[in-house]
Design a protein around this motif. Structure first.
Motif, PDB file in Angstrom:
ATOM      1  N   HIS A 134       0.858  -1.188   0.000  1.00  0.00           N
ATOM      2  CA  HIS A 134       0.000   0.000   0.000  1.00  0.00           C
ATOM      3  C   HIS A 134       0.891   1.234   0.000  1.00  0.00           C
ATOM      4  CE1 HIS A 134       0.505   0.999   4.355  1.00  0.00           C
ATOM      5  NE2 HIS A 134       0.681  -0.302   4.465  1.00  0.00           N
ATOM      6  N   PHE A 135       0.302   2.366  -0.412  1.00  0.00           N
ATOM      7  CA  PHE A 135       1.049   3.623  -0.509  1.00  0.00           C
ATOM      8  C   PHE A 135       0.910   4.426   0.779  1.00  0.00           C
ATOM      9  CE2 PHE A 135      -0.095   2.843  -5.020  1.00  0.00           C
ATOM     10  CZ  PHE A 135       1.190   2.719  -5.520  1.00  0.00           C
ATOM     11  N   GLY A 136       2.023   4.957   1.270  1.00  0.00           N
ATOM     12  CA  GLY A 136       1.992   5.856   2.421  1.00  0.00           C
ATOM     13  C   GLY A 136       1.293   5.241   3.613  1.00  0.00           C
ATOM     14  N   ASP A 137       0.582   6.100   4.361  1.00  0.00           N
ATOM     15  CA  ASP A 137      -0.079   5.630   5.579  1.00  0.00           C
ATOM     16  C   ASP A 137      -1.560   5.355   5.362  1.00  0.00           C
ATOM     17  OD1 ASP A 137      -0.943   8.173   5.176  1.00  0.00           O
ATOM     18  OD2 ASP A 137      -0.409   8.946   7.159  1.00  0.00           O
ATOM     19  N   THR A 138      -1.990   5.248   4.094  1.00  0.00           N
ATOM     20  CA  THR A 138      -3.425   5.061   3.827  1.00  0.00           C
ATOM     21  C   THR A 138      -3.904   3.681   4.227  1.00  0.00           C
ATOM     22  OG1 THR A 138      -3.000   4.296   1.571  1.00  0.00           O
ATOM     23  CG2 THR A 138      -3.303   6.662   1.886  1.00  0.00           C
ATOM     24  N   GLY A 139      -3.072   2.651   4.028  1.00  0.00           N
ATOM     25  CA  GLY A 139      -3.475   1.296   4.356  1.00  0.00           C
ATOM     26  C   GLY A 139      -4.476   0.705   3.392  1.00  0.00           C
ATOM     27  N   THR A 140      -4.864   1.444   2.351  1.00  0.00           N
ATOM     28  CA  THR A 140      -5.857   0.935   1.408  1.00  0.00           C
ATOM     29  C   THR A 140      -5.197  -0.001   0.404  1.00  0.00           C
ATOM     30  OG1 THR A 140      -5.557   2.882   0.010  1.00  0.00           O
ATOM     31  CG2 THR A 140      -7.348   2.948   1.618  1.00  0.00           C
ATOM     32  N   GLN A 302      -1.469  -7.800   6.959  1.00  0.00           N
ATOM     33  CA  GLN A 302      -2.227  -8.950   6.466  1.00  0.00           C
ATOM     34  C   GLN A 302      -2.563  -8.688   5.003  1.00  0.00           C
ATOM     35  OE1 GLN A 302      -2.925 -11.702   7.859  1.00  0.00           O
ATOM     36  NE2 GLN A 302      -2.995 -11.436  10.074  1.00  0.00           N
ATOM     37  N   PRO A 303      -2.675  -9.711   4.151  1.00  0.00           N
ATOM     38  CA  PRO A 303      -3.147  -9.471   2.786  1.00  0.00           C
ATOM     39  C   PRO A 303      -4.520  -8.802   2.821  1.00  0.00           C
ATOM     40  CG  PRO A 303      -2.318 -11.706   3.022  1.00  0.00           C
ATOM     41  CD  PRO A 303      -2.377 -11.122   4.399  1.00  0.00           C
ATOM     42  N   PRO A 304      -4.872  -7.996   1.841  1.00  0.00           N
ATOM     43  CA  PRO A 304      -6.147  -7.266   1.870  1.00  0.00           C
ATOM     44  C   PRO A 304      -7.356  -8.177   1.639  1.00  0.00           C
ATOM     45  CG  PRO A 304      -4.570  -6.266   0.343  1.00  0.00           C
ATOM     46  CD  PRO A 304      -4.048  -7.614   0.704  1.00  0.00           C
ATOM     47  N   GLN A 305      -8.507  -7.644   2.009  1.00  0.00           N
ATOM     48  CA  GLN A 305      -9.813  -8.250   1.721  1.00  0.00           C
ATOM     49  C   GLN A 305      -9.848  -9.704   2.202  1.00  0.00           C
ATOM     50  OE1 GLN A 305     -10.621  -7.541  -2.450  1.00  0.00           O
ATOM     51  NE2 GLN A 305     -10.819  -5.338  -2.163  1.00  0.00           N
ATOM     52  N   PHE A 385      -7.151  -6.773  11.642  1.00  0.00           N
ATOM     53  CA  PHE A 385      -8.034  -6.846  10.485  1.00  0.00           C
ATOM     54  C   PHE A 385      -7.263  -6.647   9.178  1.00  0.00           C
ATOM     55  CE2 PHE A 385     -11.650  -5.945  13.348  1.00  0.00           C
ATOM     56  CZ  PHE A 385     -12.554  -6.879  12.848  1.00  0.00           C
ATOM     57  N   PRO A 386      -7.580  -7.419   8.147  1.00  0.00           N
ATOM     58  CA  PRO A 386      -7.047  -7.126   6.812  1.00  0.00           C
ATOM     59  C   PRO A 386      -7.604  -5.794   6.312  1.00  0.00           C
ATOM     60  CG  PRO A 386      -7.944  -9.365   6.937  1.00  0.00           C
ATOM     61  CD  PRO A 386      -8.386  -8.653   8.177  1.00  0.00           C
ATOM     62  N   ALA A 387      -6.908  -5.194   5.368  1.00  0.00           N
ATOM     63  CA  ALA A 387      -7.380  -3.927   4.787  1.00  0.00           C
ATOM     64  C   ALA A 387      -8.567  -4.166   3.869  1.00  0.00           C
ATOM     65  CB  ALA A 387      -6.248  -3.270   3.999  1.00  0.00           C
ATOM     66  N   PRO A 406     -10.112  -7.303  18.080  1.00  0.00           N
ATOM     67  CA  PRO A 406      -9.167  -7.212  16.960  1.00  0.00           C
ATOM     68  C   PRO A 406      -8.703  -5.772  16.755  1.00  0.00           C
ATOM     69  CG  PRO A 406     -11.107  -8.485  16.346  1.00  0.00           C
ATOM     70  CD  PRO A 406     -11.410  -7.854  17.668  1.00  0.00           C
ATOM     71  N   SER A 407      -7.472  -5.618  16.292  1.00  0.00           N
ATOM     72  CA  SER A 407      -6.932  -4.287  16.000  1.00  0.00           C
ATOM     73  C   SER A 407      -7.114  -3.974  14.519  1.00  0.00           C
ATOM     74  CB  SER A 407      -5.451  -4.227  16.368  1.00  0.00           C
ATOM     75  OG  SER A 407      -4.715  -5.190  15.620  1.00  0.00           O
ATOM     76  N   GLY A 408      -6.838  -2.716  14.146  1.00  0.00           N
ATOM     77  CA  GLY A 408      -6.948  -2.321  12.750  1.00  0.00           C
ATOM     78  C   GLY A 408      -8.330  -1.812  12.396  1.00  0.00           C
ATOM     79  N   ASN A 409      -8.534  -1.555  11.114  1.00  0.00           N
ATOM     80  CA  ASN A 409      -9.783  -0.985  10.605  1.00  0.00           C
ATOM     81  C   ASN A 409     -10.712  -2.095  10.145  1.00  0.00           C
ATOM     82  OD1 ASN A 409     -11.837   0.439   9.400  1.00  0.00           O
ATOM     83  ND2 ASN A 409     -10.543   1.528   7.941  1.00  0.00           N
ATOM     84  N   PRO A 410     -11.871  -2.282  10.803  1.00  0.00           N
ATOM     85  CA  PRO A 410     -12.786  -3.358  10.401  1.00  0.00           C
ATOM     86  C   PRO A 410     -13.552  -3.051   9.127  1.00  0.00           C
ATOM     87  CG  PRO A 410     -13.751  -2.108  12.183  1.00  0.00           C
ATOM     88  CD  PRO A 410     -12.363  -1.564  11.982  1.00  0.00           C
TER      89      PRO A 410
END
Length: 430
Positions: A134-140, A302-305, A385-387, A406-410
């Motif tokens: 992912h680019f920068g701090d976006t995490g997308t 974690q791998p996304p999705q 959470f995966p992205a 769980p941590s991260g963005n759900p």
């Protein structure tokens, strides 16, 4: 059409100039509503005054936008097409809309390609594969597409215009790719060559690459105006997989070369199948020092999705449960009327087969709304959470009461605390 002075059903460029000249002279011979005031947006040199020359240039360019068939006249139908694009009958809206399009086109300044080079344009919504970076701090998430360039031919200037961030894997053994311009979301390059993408003005972006309309134009025409000559190759699609510039083709079926093999472990195979439904190119890993990008690049934890969910199932941090049907109870008011939000239904009065936001209504008692089966998992250990668990990628996680959340963005996923005495659903079988 109020300045159609000879009443022939079309507005000519001469009629526009005659009407402006009459207004500037203070002797308008037109309907008062047809008077044209110079919008500040036509002050191209920014000196605070719209000069006669700027007015003439602005009118000429606006006329060109409205004259969709290029015959030098604006017909009533062409006028109505512009009005329909504005989606409102308010006075002056069409003019403001066209001026906005004009400004965006003027803002889109691209470097002129060197003599002897050719221009290529590729773009769409996303790539067919999914990356682990992912680019920068976006995490997308960042998607992946392959770009294949023939061994022979002149140097290439490439414009890459995507809605979502993409890594282009470049197959260019002859090193023909000389410059790459980004007009949409972030684009990174890997593979052959040493070119790093260059960001240009966002008004050069062809939004969505859907229908080619006046605000979403044919890329050949649009970039010919920008570069002074038309692109040699244009490849556009909602999803790009393997792009062959010379053939102007795009292949999106099947896994991209080098993509990870699908896991076969129970539970994980189901999640991987869900992942590949939306990412037929598969999951592709990258070495960070091989990625050429304007922005810093990082590896996802974690791998996304759903690929991340598959990884968590493989490591035992999650277990897939049998979700069953998702049900939402509704209530009946007096006289058999059912209210749900602002919707009113009358079962037994032609409303027996109701559809509402993806749910269906059933007449059996108790009256319920039945939706799709929940994608349900039980947390066996704390995890991150995966992205990009948004929309169709969302899941439901049951977390034991005593376990850390769980941590991260759900994303759009849901976390339900599981009471120690609660009955846990059955483990799903593949």
């Amino acid at each position: 059409m109020r300045i159609d002075l000879n009443n022939d059903g079309v507005v000519s460029f001469t009629e526009i100039l005659d009407s402006v000249a009459a207004i500037l002279a203070g002797t308008p011979n037109l309907d008062p509503q047809a008077r044209i005031l110079p919008p500040p947006a036509l002050d191209f040199d920014g000196d605070g005054v719209v000069s006669d020359k700027e007015m003439e240039i602005g009118i000429a360019e606006l006329f060109k936008l409205a004259d969709r068939d290029g015959n030098g006249r604006i017909s009533a139908e062409e006028s109505n097409q512009i009005k329909r694009l504005t989606k409102t009958p308010q006075p002056g809206t069409a003019l403001r809309y066209m001026i906005d399009v004009l400004i965006k086109r003027r803002n889109c300044a691209l470097p002129r390609p060197d003599q002897g080079t050719i221009i290529a344009v590729i773009g769409g919504y996303e790539g067919s594969g999914m990356s682990d970076i992912h680019f920068g701090d976006t995490g997308t998430s960042v998607k992946v597409a392959d770009l294949v360039i023939a061994h022979d031919g002149p140097p290439i200037f490439l414009v890459a215009s995507f809605e979502n961030s993409v890594v282009l894997r470049v197959n260019d053994p002859a090193k023909r790719l000389r410059r790459v311009f980004i007009t949409g979301s972030e684009v990174a390059l890997t593979g052959d060559g040493k070119v790093t993408p260059e960001r240009v003005h966002s008004d050069c972006h062809i939004l969505g690459w859907k229908m080619f309309t006046s605000d979403n134009p044919d890329p050949r025409v649009f970039f010919e105006e920008r570069f002074g000559r038309p692109p040699k190759y244009v490849v556009s699609s909602y999803t790009l997989g393997t792009v062959n510039l010379r053939a102007e083709s795009n292949e999106t079926t099947g896994r991209l070369p080098g993509a990870q093999e699908a896991p076969t472990q129970a539970g994980a195979a189901y999640a991987w199948e869900r992942f590949e439904l939306f990412n037929p190119g598969g999951l592709i890993s990258f070495e960070l020092n091989n990625v050429r990008s304007e922005r810093l690049v990082y590896i996802h934890e974690q791998p996304p999705q759903m690929a991340g969910i598959a990884r968590l199932l493989e490591t035992g941090e999650l277990v897939r449960l049998r979700g069953g049907e998702a049900r939402r109870q509704v209530t009946e008011t007096g006289n058999g009327v059912v209210r749900l939000g602002e919707k009113v239904f009358r079962p037994g009065d032609g409303d027996d087969s109701i559809r509402f936001r993806g749910l269906r209504y059933t007449e059996e008692r108790p009256r319920i709304w039945i939706g799709r089966e929940e994608d349900l998992y039980l947390a066996m250990a704390p995890f991150s959470f995966p992205a990009d668990l948004f929309g169709a990628h969302a899941v439901t996680i049951l977390v034991p009461e005593e376990m850390e959340a769980p941590s991260g963005n759900p994303g759009h996923s849901r976390i339900r605390k599981l009471d120690k005495d609660a009955l846990v659903p059955e483990i799903a079988e593949e």
